[in-house]
Each structure stands twice: as C-alpha cells, then as structure tokens.
Design a protein around this motif. Structure first.
Motif, mmCIF file in Angstrom:
data_model
loop_
_atom_site.group_PDB
_atom_site.id
_atom_site.type_symbol
_atom_site.label_atom_id
_atom_site.label_comp_id
_atom_site.label_asym_id
_atom_site.label_seq_id
_atom_site.Cartn_x
_atom_site.Cartn_y
_atom_site.Cartn_z
ATOM 1 N N VAL A 1 -87.003 9.947 6.147
ATOM 2 C CA VAL A 1 -87.280 9.214 5.059
ATOM 3 C C VAL A 1 -85.882 8.419 4.750
ATOM 4 O O VAL A 1 -84.931 8.976 4.589
ATOM 5 N N PHE A 2 -86.166 7.130 4.592
ATOM 6 C CA PHE A 2 -85.119 6.023 4.207
ATOM 7 C C PHE A 2 -85.269 5.618 2.719
ATOM 8 O O PHE A 2 -86.376 5.185 2.421
ATOM 9 N N THR A 3 -84.249 5.685 2.003
ATOM 10 C CA THR A 3 -84.200 5.136 0.539
ATOM 11 C C THR A 3 -83.006 4.196 0.574
ATOM 12 O O THR A 3 -82.427 4.171 1.403
ATOM 13 N N ALA A 4 -82.965 3.556 -0.846
ATOM 14 C CA ALA A 4 -81.932 2.641 -0.719
ATOM 15 C C ALA A 4 -80.698 3.507 -1.837
ATOM 16 O O ALA A 4 -79.660 2.982 -1.981
ATOM 17 N N HIS A 5 -81.008 4.439 -2.627
ATOM 18 C CA HIS A 5 -80.312 4.976 -3.539
ATOM 19 C C HIS A 5 -79.864 6.334 -3.387
ATOM 20 O O HIS A 5 -80.793 7.244 -3.118
ATOM 21 N N THR A 6 -78.733 6.884 -3.597
ATOM 22 C CA THR A 6 -78.410 8.465 -3.281
ATOM 23 C C THR A 6 -79.152 9.040 -4.482
ATOM 24 O O THR A 6 -79.664 10.286 -3.854
ATOM 25 N N ASP A 7 -79.171 8.730 -5.537
ATOM 26 C CA ASP A 7 -79.708 9.610 -6.415
ATOM 27 C C ASP A 7 -81.332 9.848 -6.283
ATOM 28 O O ASP A 7 -81.702 11.073 -6.315
ATOM 29 N N LEU A 8 -82.010 8.783 -5.537
ATOM 30 C CA LEU A 8 -83.445 9.122 -5.204
ATOM 31 C C LEU A 8 -83.333 10.171 -3.863
ATOM 32 O O LEU A 8 -84.389 10.805 -3.946
#
Length: 449
Positions: free
Chosen positions: A338-345
């Motif tokens: 799973v790839f996201t843009a933000h560390t908090d997510l």
C-alpha cells in the motif's frame, strides 16, 4: 610531447603553452590562469584522446589504468537484455538504457562490466542499493568489491558508491576507473550530482533507469555526460512474456460532506489567488515561484497553505481508508503493498488494519527486518510512504494499492514495477488507484498516467 594527467577532477594537458591553446582547439581544453597549465574537464578525456589520435599527435597518457580483470558471469541474457547491451556497445560504450522495474537492468550492467573487464565504479542513490550491488558483484565475480558510503571507504578495481560519496571522492579517484555505471541515472540531473560525472575520466559510461526523461529537462544534461538514450522498452513491451501481465483499476471515492466543505474552502482560496497572480501551475516552476513569493507576500503564503490543506484532504479522504479495507479483504491471500503520500496516513492505516509500516522514520535495520519478513511470507502486506519507490530491494508482490501520490510518471512507473516481476503461478498483477472524485487529484492521476 604532450602529457595527459588526472588532477583534481580535470585532465591536465602538459606541454601545451597558453599561446597554443586556441590554435590547438582540443575538446574542452582551456588555459588555467591559476595553475598556469592547460586543462580539460575530466569527462572530456575520451574526446580529447580521440582528437589527439585523429590528428596523429604524440602524447603520453598517464591516466588510463591498465586493468584486465578477466571476468565472466553466469547470466543467460534474455533477447531484450542482449539487444540493450548491443545497442550500448554500438554507441561506443556510452548511453542510457531505459527498462521497466523488474526487467533486469542490473543483469545487463553486470554483463557490460564482464565484457569490458576494466576498473569500474558503480554509482547508486541509496545505501540499500549499494549493499545489494556489492552482494551481487561479489557473488557473480567472486572478487572483493570496494565501497564508498554506508560508513566504509575502501577502493577496489570494482567499487560501488552512493551518489553522495562519489560527489565527495570524485576529484581524488576520478582518474582510476575505465567504466562508470550510474544506477537510477535520472538522479544525475540534480545540480550537485552532475559533478560526479564531470569529475570522472571513465570513457565507458552506462546509465540505468526506468524513467529517463525529467520534467525539468535535465535529462539533456545527462545525455551530454553519460550518453543519449540508446535503448528503451516500456512495461507493455515486456508484460506477459518477461514481466507479469497487469491491470490498473481506478476507483473513485467521494469526499464526506465535511471533507468537501473544507476542500472547497481551501481550494477556493488557492484558485482566487491564482486569478490575480499570473501563475497557471502548468509547470513545476510556478509552484516554486509561489513558494518564493510566500516569504514576503501574505496572500501568497495563505494560498500556499490553502493548497497544501486541499491536497491533504483529497489524498487522505476517509472513503479511501474504507475502500482499502475492502480491497485487503478481497486479496487476503495475496501479497499487497500500500502506497501513500503522507507518513501520518501510513500510521493511521497501520493501526487500523494491523499493517507493518515503513516510512522515512523507520530505522534501516527495522526496515530490512520488515522486508525480510515480507519476503519469507511472515507478512503478506505492508504500507509505506514513498520509501519503497526506488533504491530498495523490495520482495515480490502481486497487488499494489496507490492511495495517494504525485503527478510524476516516474513515481507511478516505479510503484507499478513493484508488482510486475513474473509470478511463479503465471498470475497477473493488479494496481488499484484510489482517486477522490471532483478534486484536483483527478488531474494529478491523469498526469502520471
């Protein structure tokens, strides 16, 4: 007689007086008033030798190391890998190969190193890749391999270096190598890293990348320093035969009423500023102009912060989190990244779905352990923010979920490449692309595709 000597990242041309420099018209050679000597940039060494040979001028070359490593490899090159290697040889052993992630660019480079048999420097962007290359080379050639970076500074006939360490060492060791390989060569377009290539005399040069062209046009500089793109294949060229068949499934999700209200308010503030700013945001330079203006213009700062708020809302929408849960249930027997843009997510998803998390804050030892457990099947899914895009040896997976990302084609290609290695069961790979409907993310998704 002229003499060629490596000195501080340049080729010192002895025996050439200042009055002779203009008349000689040798490639890159100019008079150095400080050293009272003629010099050329190190990377012009091959051109300089060729010009002297063509004119029949006598010279003593004190640079070119005489190395015969007598190397061999056990790889059975695929047809396209052989074609890439042949194209590079045909271009005087200079140039860039553009092949998808998982297509075996390292194999081609190792074959090139064996074919030349000379002293070689391999330059890579990360310590993870440095370690990966060193293991591969020592295993394949059964020799000791040097290392610049990762806490070690040892030089051998074949040496692997990070870009950062090569930048620091090139003016000292730049005359010691006959061949240089730039892995993830698009990094060489950065202002500082360009000097790595400029300070090396190595006549033979090979660049490896999955995405050569840069939005800022710096790939043209790379072509001058390493050579032009001499061979390229796309994901679609190899899918089904040498890479897994794949499918990209785009899923649009709606913002909640509360998210929509906050998004429209923030986006409206940003758009209102654009109408009076002469900025169109059709290029990355407009974003840089906005950042610069924000330092002195309160309205520009307000617009910049509003754009960032709108971006965070659309990329981290609640419905994306819910949709991910359904995807994970559907693929409970698959290996998922799973790839996201933000560390908090990342941490939010890790806690919600009990996913091992890898971010820039994850210690290198912990990251290696997590990836090893993913490789051996202890974990069947991981979530990350940008860290696994490139420069890391990522175990095979067959499902990728892109919750959020930039408009970069390179980033998209690299993330897709993480699931494209051929599957033992011959199965296909799937990339889910989650996009917030009726937001700027629709344009972002279109741009990266």
């Amino acid at each position: 007689m002229l003499t060629l000597t490596f000195e501080d990242g340049t080729v010192r041309v002895g025996g050439l007086a200042e009055s002779d420099v203009s008349a000689a018209d040798l490639p890159g050679v100019a008079w150095d008033d400080r050293g009272l000597v003629a010099r050329a940039p190190a990377y012009r060494y091959a051109d300089l030798r060729a010009s002297l040979d063509e004119r029949g001028l006598d010279y003593e070359d004190r640079i070119r190391p005489e190395t015969n490593l007598n190397l061999s490899h056990a790889y059975d090159l695929r047809d396209y890998q052989r074609g890439a290697l042949d194209a590079w040889h045909a271009n005087d052993e200079r140039g860039v190969l553009e092949l998808p992630t998982g297509a075996g660019k390292t194999v081609v480079a190792v074959a090139a190193i064996a074919a030349l048999g000379g002293s070689t420097l391999i330059v890579v962007p990360t310590v993870d890749l440095l370690n990966q290359w060193r293991r591969e080379l020592e295993t394949e050639f059964d020799i000791s391999v040097g290392q610049f970076g990762g806490g070690e500074q040892t030089q051998e006939a074949i040496t692997v270096s990070t870009y950062d360490s090569a930048y620091l060492r090139a003016d000292d060791v730049g005359g010691d190598f006959e061949f240089v390989v730039f892995d993830e060569v698009h990094h060489l377009g950065g202002e500082g890293y360009r000097d790595v290539a400029r300070l090396l005399t190595a006549p033979a040069r090979l660049g490896l990348t999955a995405t050569f062209e840069r939005p800022d046009g710096a790939h043209e500089v790379i072509a001058d320093l390493v050579g032009p793109k001499v061979y390229d294949l796309s994901v679609d060229d190899l899918a089904g035969d040498h890479l897994a068949e794949y499918e990209v499934r785009r899923i649009e999700v709606d913002l909640t009423p509360a998210e929509r209200e906050r998004y429209e308010e923030a986006q409206g503030t940003f758009v209102d500023y654009l109408k009076t700013s002469n900025l169109s945001f059709r290029s990355g330079s407009d974003y840089q102009k906005l950042v610069m203006r924000s330092g002195t213009d309160p309205r520009a700062r307000e617009a910049l912060l509003a754009k960032q708020r709108a971006r965070r809302i659309m990329m981290n929408a609640d419905q994306k989190v819910e949709t991910l849960g359904r995807i994970l249930d559907r693929h409970c027997d698959d290996r998922v990244i799973v790839f996201t843009a933000h560390t908090d997510l990342v941490y939010r998803l890790s806690e919600r779905y009990l996913l091992p998390a890898i971010t820039s804050e994850t210690a290198a030892s912990d990251r290696r352990e997590l990836l090893e457990r993913f490789r051996d099947g202890t974990y069947s899914r991981v979530v990350t923010a940008n860290v696994l895009d490139e420069g890391v040896d990522v175990p095979d997976a067959n499902v990728a979920v892109l919750l959020a990302g930039s408009g970069s084609e390179r980033e998209f290609t690299q993330r897709l490449g993480r699931v494209l290695r051929p599957k033992t069961d011959g199965g296909a790979a799937i990339l889910y692309e989650l996009v917030s409907a009726e937001t700027a993310e629709e344009r972002v998704a279109q741009r990266r595709r």
